[in-house]
Design an enzyme around this catalytic site. Structure first.
Site, PDB file in Angstrom:
ATOM      1  CB  SER A  85      -0.885   0.149   1.376  1.00 46.96           C
ATOM      2  OG  SER A  85      -0.046  -0.325   2.411  1.00 46.96           O
ATOM      3  CB  THR A 189      -1.511   5.584   3.926  1.00 46.42           C
ATOM      4  OG1 THR A 189      -2.328   5.550   2.718  1.00 46.42           O
ATOM      5  CG2 THR A 189      -0.780   6.999   4.002  1.00 46.42           C
ATOM      6  CB  THR A 207      -0.392   6.311   0.633  1.00 44.84           C
ATOM      7  OG1 THR A 207      -1.102   5.319   0.217  1.00 44.84           O
ATOM      8  CG2 THR A 207      -0.886   7.546  -0.611  1.00 44.84           C
ATOM      9  NE  ARG A 217      -8.316   8.142  -4.328  1.00 48.89           N
ATOM     10  CZ  ARG A 217      -7.936   7.748  -2.846  1.00 48.89           C
ATOM     11  NH1 ARG A 217      -6.442   7.528  -2.789  1.00 48.89           N
ATOM     12  NH2 ARG A 217      -8.585   7.910  -1.952  1.00 48.89           N
ATOM     13  CB  THR A 240      -4.120   5.570   7.472  1.00 51.94           C
ATOM     14  OG1 THR A 240      -4.109   4.551   6.598  1.00 51.94           O
ATOM     15  CG2 THR A 240      -4.584   5.080   8.950  1.00 51.94           C
ATOM     16  N   GLY A 241      -6.801   5.885   5.905  1.00 49.12           N
ATOM     17  CA  GLY A 241      -8.186   5.630   5.695  1.00 49.12           C
ATOM     18  C   GLY A 241      -8.840   6.322   4.401  1.00 49.12           C
TER      19      GLY A 241
HETATM   20  N1  ASP Z   1      -5.294   7.770   2.740  1.00 43.91           N
HETATM   21  C1  ASP Z   1      -4.987   7.085   1.520  1.00 43.91           C
HETATM   22  C2  ASP Z   1      -5.757   7.518   0.443  1.00 43.91           C
HETATM   23  O1  ASP Z   1      -6.956   7.816   0.440  1.00 43.91           O
HETATM   24  C3  ASP Z   1      -5.675   5.492   1.816  1.00 43.91           C
HETATM   25  C4  ASP Z   1      -4.911   4.839   2.876  1.00 43.91           C
HETATM   26  O2  ASP Z   1      -4.833   5.103   4.037  1.00 43.91           O
HETATM   27  O3  ASP Z   1      -4.751   3.557   2.655  1.00 43.91           O
HETATM   28  O4  ASP Z   1      -5.134   7.610  -0.612  1.00 43.91           O
END
Ligand code: ASP
Length: 328
Positions: A85, A189, A207, A217, A240-241
């Site tokens: 990731s 991330t 990330t 994106r 993260t998220g």
């Molecule tokens: N925050 C990251 C994103 O939206 C994704 C993740 O935390 O894995 O790109």
């Protein structure tokens, strides 16, 4: 140095039913999660944060700066193909292209970021060069790659065989009814914030973004104030998220502003997560989590959903901790 352990924190089901799904503020504070303030300290997201913290701690314990520490730390995740990731080996987008995003911010308030990088394994170091060698904050796509080339970074393929296989599996399972609205599964991330012995704060976030995202994106991670934010007078936070939810609410900035209002890092994160939940109409099905540290070295970490883990290194220990969370 390292002792890696797991702690299981309390569940809050009783509090949850009493509060209609949201845990009351005061029930969230355990000595371990609120943490006693000390420095140096480094906190980062997810289980690969443990190895990243190790590298950051080597810098911090040698008297190095928080800025050098966070860069050295997250480079470990970027370079590890098993971490699917972040960086090299990250899962690709829907076109099977790996695209990387990163941001870094130091105690003097300066920041650098890159997005949509496709051929360089360490976007965090390119972001640092943007911060230090230009008066810009963010470069994207081809421009970021050309800048990296001129700065002497090595160009390379980022897609590993394992990541390509996962993409093929995903592609095989697609149907015409699919859209991009389903909650994505990989939220890994690395966001890292640190306080060094001199009392200076820094943060980094890097990330490959959501797996199989639409080509082009960009999430929250490279956006200063969303994926990560540092104010040396107050504190630092990283996210993260689901990036879209964090962007809409300026998540990391919101956490730091909470600390400016006098909240502990843990309470500041809780207030920001509640804002995100409220903004999205209450019963959210996605994950967002933050890690944070304030000027006195107090740390916080909290997620919306179960399953978030973070790594905390201080006083010669480095622990992987199951995070508290708000919603069942
Ligand atoms: N925050 C990251 C994103 O939206 C994704 C993740 O935390 O894995 O790109």
């Amino acid at each position: 140095m390292v002792r890696v352990s797991r702690r299981n924190f309390l569940k809050f089901s009783a509090a949850l039913s009493a509060a209609g799904g949201i845990v009351p503020l005061d029930s969230l504070f355990t000595a371990s999660s609120a943490g006693a303030g000390s420095k140096p300290v480094v906190i980062s997201t997810w289980n690969h944060g443990v190895a990243a913290n190790d590298a950051a701690w080597r810098v911090l314990s040698g008297g190095g700066s928080s800025l050098d520490a966070v860069e050295a730390g997250v480079r470990i995740s970027e370079g590890d193909p098993k971490v699917m990731s972040v960086g090299f080996g990250g899962l690709p987008d829907e076109d099977c292209t790996v695209t990387l995003d990163a941001s870094i911010m130091g105690p003097n308030g300066n920041a650098g970021a890159v997005a949509f990088v496709q051929h360089y394994k360490h976007p965090i170091s390119i972001a640092r060069k943007v911060m230090e060698k230009t008066d810009h904050v963010m470069l994207v796509g081809e421009g970021a790659e050309e800048f990296a080339r001129r700065q002497g970074f090595e160009r390379r393929e980022l897609l590993t065989e394992e990541a390509r296989k996962r993409w093929l599996e995903w592609k095989a399972g697609m149907s015409e009814k699919d859209d991009w609205l389903a909650p994505a599964v990989n939220h890994d991330t690395i966001g890292m914030v640190a306080l060094d012995s001199a009392g200076d704060l820094a943060g980094a976030c890097t990330t490959s973004g959501l797996a199989f995202k639409i080509h082009g994106r960009v999430g929250d991670s490279p956006l200063i104030g969303a994926g990560m934010y540092v104010d040396n007078e107050v504190g630092a936070a990283a996210a993260t998220g689901k990036g879209e939810a964090v962007i809409r609410t300026c998540g990391s900035f919101l956490v730091v502003e909470g600390m400016r209002d006098g909240l502990s890092p843990q309470k500041a994160i809780k207030r920001a997560l509640e804002r995100i939940i409220e903004w999205h109409g209450g019963g959210v099905d996605f994950q967002v989590a933050f890690v944070a540290v304030n000027r006195s070295g107090k740390t916080g970490a909290l997620a919306i959903q179960k399953g978030f883990q973070y790594a905390l290194a201080r006083d010669g220990t480095n622990e992987l901790i199951d995070s508290e969370y708000l919603l069942e």
